[in-house]
Design a protein around this motif. Structure first.
Motif, PDB file in Angstrom:
ATOM      1  N   ASP A 152      -0.905  -3.523   7.604  1.00 32.88           N
ATOM      2  CA  ASP A 152      -0.076  -2.857   8.619  1.00 32.88           C
ATOM      3  C   ASP A 152      -0.725  -3.136   9.976  1.00 32.88           C
ATOM      4  O   ASP A 152      -1.355  -2.262  10.574  1.00 32.88           O
ATOM      5  N   HIS A 178      -4.735  -6.886   0.488  1.00 34.93           N
ATOM      6  CA  HIS A 178      -4.889  -7.147  -0.945  1.00 34.93           C
ATOM      7  C   HIS A 178      -3.554  -7.665  -1.473  1.00 34.93           C
ATOM      8  O   HIS A 178      -2.511  -7.058  -1.207  1.00 34.93           O
ATOM      9  N   MET A 186       0.354  -6.290  -1.647  1.00 33.08           N
ATOM     10  CA  MET A 186       0.632  -5.064  -2.408  1.00 33.08           C
ATOM     11  C   MET A 186       1.196  -4.002  -1.485  1.00 33.08           C
ATOM     12  O   MET A 186       0.772  -3.872  -0.336  1.00 33.08           O
TER      13      MET A 186
HETATM   14  P1  AMP Z   1       0.241   3.623   2.985  1.00 31.76           P
HETATM   15  O1  AMP Z   1      -0.070   4.475   1.807  1.00 31.76           O
HETATM   16  O2  AMP Z   1       1.214   2.526   2.706  1.00 31.76           O
HETATM   17  O3  AMP Z   1       0.536   4.403   4.234  1.00 31.76           O
HETATM   18  O4  AMP Z   1      -1.114   2.836   3.307  1.00 31.76           O
HETATM   19  C1  AMP Z   1      -2.327   3.521   3.483  1.00 31.76           C
HETATM   20  C2  AMP Z   1      -3.360   2.532   3.960  1.00 31.76           C
HETATM   21  O5  AMP Z   1      -3.503   1.487   3.015  1.00 31.76           O
HETATM   22  C3  AMP Z   1      -2.992   1.863   5.299  1.00 31.76           C
HETATM   23  O6  AMP Z   1      -4.170   1.733   6.081  1.00 31.76           O
HETATM   24  C4  AMP Z   1      -2.465   0.523   4.845  1.00 31.76           C
HETATM   25  O7  AMP Z   1      -2.617  -0.489   5.828  1.00 31.76           O
HETATM   26  C5  AMP Z   1      -3.362   0.244   3.655  1.00 31.76           C
HETATM   27  N1  AMP Z   1      -2.742  -0.732   2.743  1.00 31.76           N
HETATM   28  C6  AMP Z   1      -1.495  -0.689   2.222  1.00 31.76           C
HETATM   29  N2  AMP Z   1      -1.266  -1.790   1.463  1.00 31.76           N
HETATM   30  C7  AMP Z   1      -2.400  -2.540   1.532  1.00 31.76           C
HETATM   31  C8  AMP Z   1      -2.785  -3.806   0.980  1.00 31.76           C
HETATM   32  N3  AMP Z   1      -1.960  -4.517   0.205  1.00 31.76           N
HETATM   33  N4  AMP Z   1      -4.025  -4.265   1.249  1.00 31.76           N
HETATM   34  C9  AMP Z   1      -4.877  -3.552   2.033  1.00 31.76           C
HETATM   35  N5  AMP Z   1      -4.569  -2.349   2.589  1.00 31.76           N
HETATM   36  C10 AMP Z   1      -3.348  -1.860   2.342  1.00 31.76           C
END
Ligand code: AMP
Length: 283
Positions: A152, A178, A186
């Motif tokens: 993000d 990731h 993901m």
């Molecule tokens: P979210 O639960 O989608 O709000 O994401 C929570 C945190 O996880 C945020 O800092 C996102 O940028 C991070 N995040 C989500 N997907 C990924 C990924 N595939 N790889 C690394 N960080 C991630």
């Protein structure tokens, strides 16, 4: 692992850790945890004595008509994963705990310049919601370190700016994106994809990679590269919101000799996918 729904309880526990000089890391999430989230937890663990993960589906960052109601909520699985990872506390507040008076007339945090462009121009109020919840979490937890994903990318820059502008004594650390073995980043929203859409989804990363490769060898026709990228998404059955090449620090126009970032957001069925790749443009 302490599971803490209550703000005062959270503050008390963290104050005890801090009183003994322990460093506290925060990993904010919306739950439905996957390996990408877990990689952030590991970065947090490597940089602090105590790791706090928050799971909160923040209504304020969903624009009207978005998937707030249907966003996947998998509390028991999330708890199990965090216990396995050795997390110290899970902050799991109810919506009323965070927004006692509702989200309508709450004090909010706005990061101008970075918030209205790219995803912000398609998701009304999204970054205001993000900046407000992250500010609240920083105030509640008082973390020494906070970890966010590069996936993000615009959000990461918004948070870095707010931490700086509002003088939070927190080190914002980013963690790499990731990916699934086929390159798809993901995301909790990947579960909205049906099998046909899931097979098409890696085209997003492929388009970013192709564009980044051209930039890295000095192709400087930014607009043409961006429209070719968008066309690749369309031929994979996606409906792009944008496909852009931007300066990696300011999100302004890309400049030769500086790092830039190729960023895209596209709809595939009912999933809105986002991804990005950083690349150094030769001077
Ligand atoms: P979210 O639960 O989608 O709000 O994401 C929570 C945190 O996880 C945020 O800092 C996102 O940028 C991070 N995040 C989500 N997907 C990924 C990924 N595939 N790889 C690394 N960080 C991630």
């Amino acid at each position: 692992m302490f599971v803490v729904p209550d703000v005062n309880d959270l503050r008390t526990r963290i104050a005890r850790w801090k009183a003994t000089g322990e460093r506290v890391a925060l990993v904010p999430t919306m739950g439905n945890l996957h390996d990408g989230h877990m990689s952030l937890v590991r970065v947090a663990r490597a940089n602090a004595d105590r790791v706090v993960v928050s799971v909160f589906v923040n209504p304020m960052q969903f624009a009207p008509g978005e998937d707030y109601e249907s966003y996947p909520r998998t509390e028991q699985d999330d708890r199990d994963r965090l216990v396995d990872e050795g997390v110290d506390a899970l902050f799991l507040p109810a919506t009323e705990e965070i927004y006692p008076g509702g989200t309508g007339s709450v004090t909010y945090v706005e990061v101008p310049g970075l918030s209205e462009i790219l995803c912000g121009s398609f998701r009304d109020g999204h970054f205001r919601g993000v900046a407000t919840i992250v500010t609240k979490l920083f105030n509640l937890v008082g973390p020494d370190v906070a970890v966010f994903g590069e996936k993000d990318y615009q959000q990461l820059l918004v948070i870095r700016r707010l931490a700086h502008d509002l003088c939070f004594p927190v080190e914002v650390i980013s963690a790499p994106t990731h990916r699934e073995p086929d390159g798809l980043a993901m995301s909790s929203r990947n579960r909205y994809l049906d099998p046909h859409e899931r097979a098409a989804a890696p085209a997003l990363f492929q388009a970013l990679r192709q564009t980044a490769a051209a930039l890295a060898i000095g192709v400087g026709e930014f607009e043409q590269l961006a429209s070719q990228g968008a066309a690749m998404l369309e031929s994979a059955g996606m409906r792009p919101d944008y496909f852009e090449i931007r300066d990696a620090e300011t999100l302004g126009d890309p400049l030769p000799g500086r790092d830039c970032v190729v960023m895209a957001a596209a709809w595939l069925g009912r999933a809105r996918l986002i991804d990005n790749l950083r690349v150094t443009v030769p001077g």
